[in-house]
Design a protein around this motif. Structure first.
Motif, short mmCIF file in Angstrom:
data_model
loop_
_atom_site.label_atom_id
_atom_site.label_comp_id
_atom_site.label_asym_id
_atom_site.label_seq_id
_atom_site.Cartn_x
_atom_site.Cartn_y
_atom_site.Cartn_z
N VAL A 28 93.13 -8.90 56.59
CA VAL A 28 92.03 -9.45 55.80
C VAL A 28 90.78 -8.61 56.02
O VAL A 28 90.39 -8.34 57.16
CB VAL A 28 91.76 -10.92 56.18
N GLU A 29 90.16 -8.20 54.92
CA GLU A 29 88.93 -7.40 55.02
C GLU A 29 87.73 -8.25 54.63
O GLU A 29 87.70 -8.82 53.55
CB GLU A 29 89.03 -6.18 54.10
N VAL A 30 86.78 -8.35 55.53
CA VAL A 30 85.53 -9.07 55.30
C VAL A 30 84.41 -8.06 55.47
O VAL A 30 84.44 -7.25 56.40
CB VAL A 30 85.38 -10.24 56.31
N PRO A 31 83.39 -8.07 54.60
CA PRO A 31 82.38 -7.01 54.64
C PRO A 31 81.57 -6.92 55.93
O PRO A 31 81.16 -5.85 56.32
CB PRO A 31 81.45 -7.33 53.47
N VAL A 32 81.34 -8.02 56.60
CA VAL A 32 80.38 -8.00 57.71
C VAL A 32 81.06 -7.90 59.07
O VAL A 32 80.64 -7.12 59.92
CB VAL A 32 79.48 -9.25 57.65
N THR A 34 84.84 -8.20 61.62
CA THR A 34 86.29 -8.08 61.69
C THR A 34 86.82 -9.39 62.27
O THR A 34 86.44 -9.78 63.38
CB THR A 34 86.69 -6.92 62.62
N LEU A 35 87.69 -10.07 61.50
CA LEU A 35 88.13 -11.39 61.92
C LEU A 35 88.97 -11.36 63.20
O LEU A 35 88.97 -12.33 63.96
CB LEU A 35 88.91 -12.05 60.78
N THR A 36 89.66 -10.26 63.46
CA THR A 36 90.41 -10.19 64.70
C THR A 36 89.47 -10.17 65.91
O THR A 36 89.76 -10.79 66.93
CB THR A 36 91.33 -8.95 64.72
N LYS A 37 88.34 -9.49 65.77
CA LYS A 37 87.36 -9.47 66.88
C LYS A 37 86.69 -10.83 67.03
O LYS A 37 86.41 -11.27 68.16
CB LYS A 37 86.32 -8.39 66.65
N VAL A 38 86.44 -11.52 65.93
CA VAL A 38 85.90 -12.87 65.99
C VAL A 38 86.89 -13.78 66.72
O VAL A 38 86.51 -14.63 67.53
CB VAL A 38 85.58 -13.42 64.58
N GLY A 39 88.17 -13.60 66.44
CA GLY A 39 89.20 -14.38 67.12
C GLY A 39 89.21 -14.15 68.62
O GLY A 39 89.35 -15.09 69.40
N ILE A 40 89.03 -12.90 69.03
CA ILE A 40 88.99 -12.60 70.47
C ILE A 40 87.79 -13.26 71.12
O ILE A 40 87.90 -13.85 72.19
CB ILE A 40 88.99 -11.08 70.68
N VAL A 41 86.64 -13.19 70.46
CA VAL A 41 85.44 -13.83 71.00
C VAL A 41 85.64 -15.35 71.09
O VAL A 41 85.26 -15.97 72.09
CB VAL A 41 84.21 -13.47 70.15
N MET A 42 86.25 -15.93 70.07
CA MET A 42 86.49 -17.38 70.10
C MET A 42 87.46 -17.77 71.20
O MET A 42 87.31 -18.82 71.83
CB MET A 42 86.98 -17.86 68.74
#
Length: 62
Positions: A28-32, A34-42
């Motif tokens: 999944v590409e989001v402009p602002v 990276t969802l995988t990095k958001v997942g790691i932070v969460m």
């Protein structure tokens, strides 16, 4: 609900959502962000919340 239980439930929930983001949003590409990095932070935040819940439970907090 006691603080220990509340922190534990919030931590596990946050960790599981982060795990799902990290595992299944690689394409999944989001402009602002990276969802995988958001997942790691969460997952990290969820682990800290869970540890805080365990700490409160061990200390006998309400």
């Amino acid at each position: 609900m006691s603080k220990a239980k509340q922190y534990a439930v919030e931590g596990v929930g946050t960790f599981l959502i982060g795990l799902l983001l990290w595992r299944f949003t690689g394409d999944v590409e989001v402009p602002v962000v990276t969802l995988t990095k958001v997942g790691i932070v969460m997952m990290i935040v969820g682990g800290v919340l869970s540890a805080n819940g365990l700490w409160h439970a061990a200390r006998g907090g309400t």
